[in-house]
Design an enzyme around this catalytic site. Structure first.
Site, PDB file in Angstrom:
ATOM      1  N   ASN A  64       0.990  -1.558   0.126  1.00 22.83           N
ATOM      2  CA  ASN A  64       0.194   0.208   0.166  1.00 22.83           C
ATOM      3  C   ASN A  64       1.005   1.156   0.328  1.00 22.83           C
ATOM      4  O   ASN A  64       0.414   1.991  -0.617  1.00 22.83           O
ATOM      5  CB  ASN A  64      -0.606  -0.115   1.561  1.00 22.83           C
ATOM      6  CG  ASN A  64      -1.946  -0.984   0.944  1.00 22.83           C
ATOM      7  OD1 ASN A  64      -1.796  -1.403  -0.318  1.00 22.83           O
ATOM      8  ND2 ASN A  64      -2.423  -1.270   2.040  1.00 22.83           N
ATOM      9  N   SER A  88      -6.513   4.251   2.992  1.00 21.76           N
ATOM     10  CA  SER A  88      -5.388   3.572   2.091  1.00 21.76           C
ATOM     11  C   SER A  88      -4.940   2.415   3.459  1.00 21.76           C
ATOM     12  O   SER A  88      -4.214   3.811   4.079  1.00 21.76           O
ATOM     13  CB  SER A  88      -4.736   3.456   1.716  1.00 21.76           C
ATOM     14  OG  SER A  88      -5.535   3.850   0.207  1.00 21.76           O
ATOM     15  N   ASN A  89      -5.088   1.607   4.182  1.00 21.96           N
ATOM     16  CA  ASN A  89      -4.040   1.804   5.142  1.00 21.96           C
ATOM     17  C   ASN A  89      -2.863   1.210   5.107  1.00 21.96           C
ATOM     18  O   ASN A  89      -2.127   0.746   4.293  1.00 21.96           O
ATOM     19  CB  ASN A  89      -4.707   0.298   6.019  1.00 21.96           C
ATOM     20  CG  ASN A  89      -6.210   1.012   6.708  1.00 21.96           C
ATOM     21  OD1 ASN A  89      -5.729   1.671   7.871  1.00 21.96           O
ATOM     22  ND2 ASN A  89      -6.483  -0.018   6.848  1.00 21.96           N
ATOM     23  N   ASP A 120     -14.388   5.369  12.730  1.00 25.62           N
ATOM     24  CA  ASP A 120     -13.898   5.096  14.458  1.00 25.62           C
ATOM     25  C   ASP A 120     -14.829   5.217  14.867  1.00 25.62           C
ATOM     26  O   ASP A 120     -14.882   4.431  16.699  1.00 25.62           O
ATOM     27  CB  ASP A 120     -12.386   5.213  14.987  1.00 25.62           C
ATOM     28  CG  ASP A 120     -11.663   4.553  14.020  1.00 25.62           C
ATOM     29  OD1 ASP A 120     -11.596   3.136  13.717  1.00 25.62           O
ATOM     30  OD2 ASP A 120     -10.480   4.654  13.967  1.00 25.62           O
ATOM     31  N   ARG A 123     -18.246   3.654  14.577  1.00 26.48           N
ATOM     32  CA  ARG A 123     -18.229   2.780  15.718  1.00 26.48           C
ATOM     33  C   ARG A 123     -18.721   2.983  16.961  1.00 26.48           C
ATOM     34  O   ARG A 123     -19.020   2.119  17.566  1.00 26.48           O
ATOM     35  CB  ARG A 123     -16.806   1.892  15.053  1.00 26.48           C
ATOM     36  CG  ARG A 123     -16.716   0.637  13.536  1.00 26.48           C
ATOM     37  CD  ARG A 123     -15.610   0.410  14.168  1.00 26.48           C
ATOM     38  NE  ARG A 123     -15.392  -0.354  12.681  1.00 26.48           N
ATOM     39  CZ  ARG A 123     -14.317  -0.544  12.025  1.00 26.48           C
ATOM     40  NH1 ARG A 123     -12.948   0.067  12.247  1.00 26.48           N
ATOM     41  NH2 ARG A 123     -14.005  -1.001  10.786  1.00 26.48           N
ATOM     42  N   HIS A 148      -4.960   5.263  13.775  1.00 26.37           N
ATOM     43  CA  HIS A 148      -6.191   4.225  13.020  1.00 26.37           C
ATOM     44  C   HIS A 148      -6.020   3.010  13.099  1.00 26.37           C
ATOM     45  O   HIS A 148      -5.575   2.473  12.187  1.00 26.37           O
ATOM     46  CB  HIS A 148      -7.105   5.212  12.136  1.00 26.37           C
ATOM     47  CG  HIS A 148      -8.185   4.183  10.901  1.00 26.37           C
ATOM     48  ND1 HIS A 148      -9.400   3.751  11.129  1.00 26.37           N
ATOM     49  CD2 HIS A 148      -8.192   3.780   9.750  1.00 26.37           C
ATOM     50  CE1 HIS A 148      -9.266   3.205  10.477  1.00 26.37           C
ATOM     51  NE2 HIS A 148      -8.970   3.519   9.890  1.00 26.37           N
ATOM     52  N   MET A 199     -17.162   1.950   5.590  1.00 25.78           N
ATOM     53  CA  MET A 199     -16.459   2.868   5.754  1.00 25.78           C
ATOM     54  C   MET A 199     -16.998   3.334   4.373  1.00 25.78           C
ATOM     55  O   MET A 199     -16.221   5.251   4.260  1.00 25.78           O
ATOM     56  CB  MET A 199     -15.565   2.307   4.867  1.00 25.78           C
ATOM     57  CG  MET A 199     -13.709   3.343   4.640  1.00 25.78           C
ATOM     58  SD  MET A 199     -13.137   3.847   6.028  1.00 25.78           S
ATOM     59  CE  MET A 199     -11.781   3.003   6.645  1.00 25.78           C
TER      60      MET A 199
END
Ligand code: LMR
Length: 288
Positions: A64, A88-89, A120, A123, A148, A199
């Site tokens: 990534n 993107s993580n 977050d 959630r 995150h 997301m």
């Protein structure tokens, strides 16, 4: 040429809104065509985590990181004034990567680069409502700060509106579920992806006036006061007042209001974040 991207573009183009949807491929000079004239660029690209993978996984980072670097080079060339939202993580590292690439091209505006941490918050509202037995999660506002990934995500349940009363064990379980909520989706999808639909909701939500987002603190008005409290970290997620066309207008320093318990969570988050941020910066600054 066949491509899932073309299919997704065709699918989206049938939705009855004012938005006109078009799809591009790299082979057609797609970055230039897609980015030129863009005001807002949302980047969800890359591989998702697999069950058992943390956000610190090396394969996740290596693949990534390269994708983000290349996309941001395209943005630097074709849309240097756009707002950039990075999904993107690992976000804790991909945002610093984006910043370093933009700096190299002389077009870094910290007020327009955001790591999307809104999921977050989404959630925290849903899980808090479920713990206290409320059917409508949208009545809860629970700030979530830090980064995150896992324990870099710090929910501030003491600042929840309306207030919630929790036993120590319920609070610890709720904090853990918010911090590791992404794992629930990764495990349920059994290796075929991570959160995409919730997301997408979070990305849509980002259009608000005040959003929690992972930013380069020194470049955002009010960010310096936050940086002084968060162990000198360059990047951190706090509620940010947004404006158009300038971007981040003000970082809200809610840190003096956190509880002693949350200060303990923050100390853990600082260590993880410092390593994640350095990893992202080194990926670009260490590169030729
Ligand atoms: C999430 O929070 O669900 C996403 O960032 C995806 C992931 O891998 O955790």
């Amino acid at each position: 040429m066949s491509s899932p991207a073309r299919g997704v573009a065709a699918d989206l183009s049938h939705i009855s809104t004012k938005a006109k949807v078009t799809g591009y491929l790299p082979a057609d000079d797609g970055l230039k065509a897609a980015f030129t004239g863009a005001d807002v660029i949302v980047i969800p690209a890359g591989i998702p985590r697999k069950p058992g993978m943390t956000h610190n996984d090396l394969d996740l980072f290596n693949i990534n990181a390269g994708i983000i670097r290349d996309l941001i080079i395209g943005i630097a060339l074709y849309a240097p004034s756009a707002f950039i939202l990075v999904i993107s993580n690992p976000v804790n590292s991909t945002v610093p990567i984006a910043a370093e690439v933009l700096k190299k091209h002389g077009v870094f505006d910290p007020k327009k680069l955001f790591g999307v941490t809104t999921l977050d918050v989404v959630r925290s509202e849903t899980f808090t409502a479920s713990v206290v037995g409320k059917s409508d999660p949208s009545v809860f506002k629970v700030p979530v700060i830090g980064g995150h990934s896992g324990d870099t995500i710090v929910p501030l349940l003491s600042l929840s509106e309306p207030k919630v009363e929790l036993s120590d064990s319920d609070r610890a379980a709720l904090v853990h579920r918010i911090q590791f909520g992404g794992d629930e989706v990764v495990q349920a999808k059994e290796g075929k992806g991570s959160a995409t639909l919730s997301m997408a909701h979070a990305g849509f939500h980002f259009a608000g006036i005040v959003e929690n987002t992972f930013v380069y603190l020194s470049g955002v008005p009010g960010g310096g006061a936050v940086k002084d409290i968060v162990a000198g970290l360059d990047y951190f997620s706090v509620p940010i007042e947004l404006g158009c066309p300038s971007g981040a207008v003000k970082a809200m320093n809610i840190l003096p209001q956190v509880s002693e318990y949350e200060n303990g969570l923050l100390e853990v988050a600082y260590t993880g974040l410092a390593a994640n941020i350095k990893k992202g910066v080194d990926f670009i600054v260490g590169a030729p």
